[in-house]
Design a protein around this motif. Structure first.
Motif, short mmCIF file in Angstrom:
data_model
loop_
_atom_site.label_atom_id
_atom_site.label_comp_id
_atom_site.label_asym_id
_atom_site.label_seq_id
_atom_site.Cartn_x
_atom_site.Cartn_y
_atom_site.Cartn_z
N ALA B 375 0.84 -1.19 0.00
CA ALA B 375 0.00 0.00 0.00
C ALA B 375 0.88 1.25 0.00
CB ALA B 375 -0.91 -0.01 1.22
N ARG B 376 1.99 1.18 0.74
CA ARG B 376 2.90 2.34 0.80
C ARG B 376 3.59 2.54 -0.55
NH1 ARG B 376 3.48 3.44 6.30
NH2 ARG B 376 5.34 4.71 6.10
N VAL B 377 4.00 1.42 -1.15
CA VAL B 377 4.63 1.49 -2.47
C VAL B 377 3.69 2.16 -3.46
CG1 VAL B 377 5.43 0.12 -4.42
CG2 VAL B 377 6.12 -0.50 -2.11
N GLU B 378 2.43 1.73 -3.39
CA GLU B 378 1.43 2.28 -4.28
C GLU B 378 1.32 3.80 -4.08
OE1 GLU B 378 -2.10 -0.18 -4.08
OE2 GLU B 378 -3.15 1.34 -5.27
N ALA B 379 1.28 4.19 -2.81
CA ALA B 379 1.14 5.61 -2.50
C ALA B 379 2.32 6.40 -3.04
CB ALA B 379 1.01 5.80 -1.00
N ILE B 380 3.49 5.84 -2.90
CA ILE B 380 4.69 6.54 -3.37
C ILE B 380 4.64 6.73 -4.88
CG2 ILE B 380 7.20 6.35 -3.67
CD1 ILE B 380 7.27 4.90 -0.93
N ILE B 381 4.34 5.65 -5.59
CA ILE B 381 4.31 5.77 -7.05
C ILE B 381 3.24 6.74 -7.50
CG2 ILE B 381 4.04 4.51 -9.23
CD1 ILE B 381 5.13 2.05 -7.86
N LYS B 382 2.09 6.69 -6.79
CA LYS B 382 1.00 7.58 -7.18
C LYS B 382 1.34 9.04 -6.92
CE LYS B 382 -3.08 4.66 -7.11
NZ LYS B 382 -4.11 4.10 -6.25
N SER B 383 2.30 9.29 -6.05
CA SER B 383 2.67 10.67 -5.76
C SER B 383 3.70 11.21 -6.75
CB SER B 383 3.23 10.78 -4.34
OG SER B 383 2.25 10.39 -3.42
N MET B 384 4.09 10.37 -7.69
CA MET B 384 5.07 10.82 -8.69
C MET B 384 4.36 11.38 -9.91
SD MET B 384 7.65 7.59 -8.73
CE MET B 384 8.52 7.06 -7.29
N THR B 385 5.05 12.25 -10.63
CA THR B 385 4.51 12.73 -11.91
C THR B 385 4.72 11.63 -12.94
OG1 THR B 385 6.62 13.60 -12.65
CG2 THR B 385 5.24 15.07 -11.34
N PRO B 386 3.94 11.66 -14.03
CA PRO B 386 4.10 10.64 -15.06
C PRO B 386 5.54 10.56 -15.56
CG PRO B 386 2.11 11.91 -15.47
CD PRO B 386 2.82 12.55 -14.29
N GLU B 387 6.15 11.70 -15.63
CA GLU B 387 7.53 11.71 -16.13
C GLU B 387 8.45 10.96 -15.17
OE1 GLU B 387 9.41 15.50 -16.64
OE2 GLU B 387 11.10 14.49 -17.62
N GLU B 388 8.28 11.23 -13.89
CA GLU B 388 9.09 10.56 -12.88
C GLU B 388 8.91 9.04 -12.92
OE1 GLU B 388 9.02 14.22 -9.63
OE2 GLU B 388 7.64 12.55 -9.47
N ARG B 389 7.64 8.64 -13.19
CA ARG B 389 7.36 7.20 -13.23
C ARG B 389 8.07 6.54 -14.40
NH1 ARG B 389 0.85 7.36 -12.37
NH2 ARG B 389 0.92 8.84 -10.66
N ARG B 390 8.10 7.27 -15.50
CA ARG B 390 8.72 6.70 -16.70
C ARG B 390 10.23 6.71 -16.59
NH1 ARG B 390 4.24 8.93 -19.45
NH2 ARG B 390 5.28 10.93 -19.63
N ASN B 391 10.73 7.70 -15.89
CA ASN B 391 12.17 7.87 -15.83
C ASN B 391 12.64 8.22 -14.41
OD1 ASN B 391 14.78 8.13 -16.61
ND2 ASN B 391 14.53 10.17 -17.54
N PRO B 392 12.69 7.24 -13.56
CA PRO B 392 12.97 7.48 -12.14
C PRO B 392 14.34 8.10 -11.87
CG PRO B 392 12.24 5.23 -12.52
CD PRO B 392 12.49 5.82 -13.85
N VAL B 393 15.20 8.04 -12.88
CA VAL B 393 16.55 8.57 -12.69
C VAL B 393 16.53 10.05 -12.33
CG1 VAL B 393 18.85 8.66 -13.71
CG2 VAL B 393 17.24 6.91 -14.44
N ILE B 394 15.53 10.76 -12.80
CA ILE B 394 15.48 12.20 -12.57
C ILE B 394 15.09 12.54 -11.14
CG2 ILE B 394 14.93 12.74 -14.98
CD1 ILE B 394 12.01 13.24 -14.03
#
Lengths: 306, 453
Positions: B375-394
């Protein structure tokens, strides 16, 4: 007996307002006897918990009569339906199987919450009023305070209760009770049992064991195995009757809470679809409101105008 | 004997007939609906409710939907199933809690429905689930030994019971019980009342007075699952007189088909909050409309249908996923999607066991399978922008700070997730090399399970 009939009528008034009232309304409100009318009649019957199969059978019977007698006035259908219901119920009255001059054992069974203990209380009261010596056995050793409940009934109607602790094997209680009944020379022993759902194999085995123990201690006993059915129950009543009969050899049905339901139609379905006779009906909370079921009176009271 | 035949058998037989044909005509649907009507009536669903239901299903079935569908029979089952779930409402087993304790629950119903037993079951459940300190109140002064029954249950569960004997007015008992709860720190009061007929004006008046005096947060109607056509009248009357908040359906462990549930919900609109499923004091569960619908319809068919649908759905996705894994194009978005699919499939540990190849993989076997963690993992990913999700390096410090705030987690947790994701990507690459495992996985239809954590 006029008083009795009046009380029965009164107790059934809800049924009358429900089933018969609606049927009369339907028949007087129509000009023609057509498919639509039959369909509505079937709906009314189903709504009274008669059961789908019985409802269809009844409608079929009415239809046949209409054809045979060439009836075309819907108002005449009330009488036709009344005759058909009366025929289904029969006119036989099957009283409790009480042994003359020797001990009668009545075992009371059913699912949870149908009114077993209350029925026993009322039945004990009535048998005692007939001058019989009555003994009760607290065979519901499972449910919290079920033993106390029976004891309160015992002291209320003035009969003794054979009991053991909560959690004891009910067959042991039954054994004790039969011994006590024999030595005290009572006329009727009524054995209470815990409510159980009929699809629970272990609990049904327990019931089989109680029956067996009673039969071993007194040949021919239990003379009467009453299945208590709640009149508010729907089609599951049939399943209950079937499975309890298989396990405990039900000899009669006590139909309770008939005053509350606006139905009462369930009794027609039960009589039609089951081979077990309805012997007692509960039509109120008073001690006198447990009645021997007389099919003829019932059908008459059902259609008696207010 | 026809009457003992389960509703599911009946419907299945009907639908088998339907399944034999390629396309459905209106006449076919009508035929099926006749059987549905009959079956529902035999399950004690109220006749008026049945009529509405059948019309609704018919309307949907004789439409485009059915003609476009490849397997019309299955489509009809699906519609019947969906409409039935819709009719029974969602899973809603929340109890309204008072803003200022104690929360008061009033149990009402006909005689023999199971009020006293369920007072104890509920008290036990809420104590366990929500750490409540319940007080049970014996307001059934009429039935012999009803008070004693509640006391015995209280003793068994070690939950206090308030009573004033059977000489006092239930309204006064209820009122005094609230004061008792206040002074003894009980934040939950469950009032057991006497069974009564819905047409008994005097006793219904008593309930109205109790309601007036104690202002319960929840008035729950306790209904026997075996109740027949009259269930609607009972529910309607109690609802009219008292305003119900919910229903407890008891004795569902019997062989009843439980049509009363559909009726009660349809006429009162009240959610069925709990079901009683056994004699033991922990035998109480939240109500799941889909389960009851499946019980009525025949679980197997519905399940296979849904499974099929999922299979088709997943196959394409799985292919895409495989491609991504091979090319190392996996993103956190895919990760999230996999996570959600996995969650919808049931307990993780049992799912992991089902995956071939996992047993031999130590790395995977020791993976932490904490659902809360997911559930926490989900929350973290959902708090990212689409760009961040596609490219976590940034994702650097400032972004991490924002994400941890948005998801209610901490910066180390965000860092750990990103690191974990990179590791997973690497591991996937390794696994792809294990052709044997991939082959096995391809056969398995749970394609959503490809991604380990």
């Amino acid at each position: 007996m006029v008083g009795l009939f009046a009380r029965l009528k009164d107790g059934l008034s809800k049924t009358r307002q429900g089933l018969v009232g609606k049927v009369e309304e339907l028949f007087t409100g129509r000009k023609r006897i057509d498919a639509e009318l039959y369909e509505e009649l079937e709906d009314i019957l189903i709504q009274s918990d008669v059961g789908v199969d019985t409802a269809m059978d009844l409608v079929e019977a009415v239809r046949a009569q209409v054809k045979a007698q060439k009836i075309d006035d819907p108002a005449m259908l009330t009488d036709v339906l009344k005759e058909q219901i009366a025929a289904m119920l029969g006119s036989e009255t099957e009283p409790l199987n009480l042994q003359e001059g020797s001990l009668t054992v009545i075992m009371v069974v059913g699912v949870n919450g149908v009114g077993k203990t209350t029925t026993i209380g009322k039945l004990a009261h009535q048998l005692k009023a007939q001058g019989k010596r009555v003994l009760l056995a607290a065979g519901d050793t499972f449910r919290a305070a079920a033993i106390d409940q029976l004891e309160i009934w015992g002291s209320r109607v003035g009969v003794e209760v054979i009991k053991q602790q909560e959690g004891t094997d009910p067959a042991a209680v039954a054994y004790d009770a039969v011994q006590a009944a024999k030595s005290r020379k009572v006329d009727v022993l009524i054995v209470d049992t815990a409510g159980r759902l009929h699809n629970k194999a272990n609990l049904m085995e327990e019931l089989r064991k109680i029956t067996r123990v009673i039969g071993r201690e007194l040949a021919g006993a239990p003379h009467e195995v009453l299945l208590v059915l709640d009149a508010t129950t729907g089609q599951n009543a049939l399943s209950q009757a079937k499975l309890f009969s298989e396990v405990a050899g039900v000899t009669g049905i006590a139909l309770t809470k008939l005053d509350g339901t606006a139905r009462g139609g369930v009794i027609i379905g039960i009589m039609h679809e089951l081979s077990v006779p309805v012997k007692l009906i509960g039509i109120g909370e008073g001690l006198e409101d447990l009645r021997e079921f007389a099919a003829g009176d019932f059908a008459a009271a059902l259609f008696e105008s207010r | 004997m026809a009457m003992f035949e389960g509703l599911s058998d009946k419907l299945q037989a009907t639908f088998k007939k339907l399944r034999g044909k390629g396309k459905l005509s209106e006449a076919d649907v009508n035929e099926a609906m006749r059987e549905v009507r009959m079956a529902l009536l035999q399950a004690d669903v109220n006749i008026k409710v049945v009529k509405d239901f059948v019309n609704k299903v018919k309307e949907r079935a004789i439409g485009e939907e059915i003609l476009r569908s490849l397997t019309p029979g299955q489509q009809v089952i699906k519609i019947v199933h969906e409409e039935m779930i819709a009719l029974m409402g969602g899973t809603q087993s929340k109890i309204n809690m008072a803003s200022k304790p104690p929360t008061v629950i009033l149990l009402v119903g006909l005689q023999g429905a199971g009020k006293t037993t369920h007072a104890a079951k509920l008290a036990n459940l809420l104590r366990k689930q929500q750490s409540k300190r319940p007080l049970m109140v014996a307001c059934d002064i009429y039935r012999p030994a009803a008070i004693k029954q509640l006391q015995v249950l209280g003793d068994q569960l070690n939950i206090p019971v308030f009573d004033m004997g059977n000489k006092q007015n239930p309204v006064d008992i209820a009122k005094a019980a609230i004061e008792h709860a206040n002074s003894h720190g009980n934040d939950l009061v469950i009032i057991d009342t006497a069974g009564r007929l819905h047409i008994n004006e005097e006793l219904m008046g008593e309930l109205r007075q109790i309601k007036e005096r104690v202002r319960p947060q929840e008035i729950l109607l306790v209904v026997d699952a075996m109740t027949g056509q009259d269930a609607v009248n009972v529910a309607e009357s109690f609802n009219r007189e008292l305003g119900l908040d919910g229903v407890v359906l008891t004795k569902l462990d019997g062989d009843t088909r439980g049509g009363a549930a559909i009726s009660v919900k349809a006429v009162t609109g009240c959610p069925i909050k709990f079901v009683g499923v056994g004699e033991k004091l922990d035998a109480i569960e939240p109500f799941h409309p889909d389960r009851l619908a499946s019980r009525i319809l025949g679980m197997g068919d519905v399940l296979s249908l849904i499974e099929k649908a999922q299979e088709n759905f997943d196959l394409e996705k799985a292919k895409e996923m495989e491609r991504k894994i091979r090319k190392q194009e996996l993103t956190l978005e895919d990760f999230l999607e996999q996570l959600q699919q996995l969650k919808s499939m049931g307990p993780l540990s049992s799912l992991m066991d089902m995956i071939p190849g996992i047993g031999g993989n130590k790395q995977l076997k020791n993976m932490e399978l904490d659902e809360k963690h997911f559930a926490r993992v989900e929350a973290i990913i959902k708090s990212m922008t689409p760009e961040e999700r596609r490219n976590p390096v940034i994702i650097k410090d400032s972004r991490k700070k924002r994400i941890s705030k948005g998801s209610g987690t901490s910066i180390p947790e965000v860092s750990r997730l990103i690191k974990q994701f990179e590791e997973t990507k690497k591991m996937m690459k390794q696994l792809t090399g294990n052709s044997n495992l991939m082959k096995k996985m391809k056969k398995k239809k749970g394609a959503g399970l490809r991604l380990p954590f």
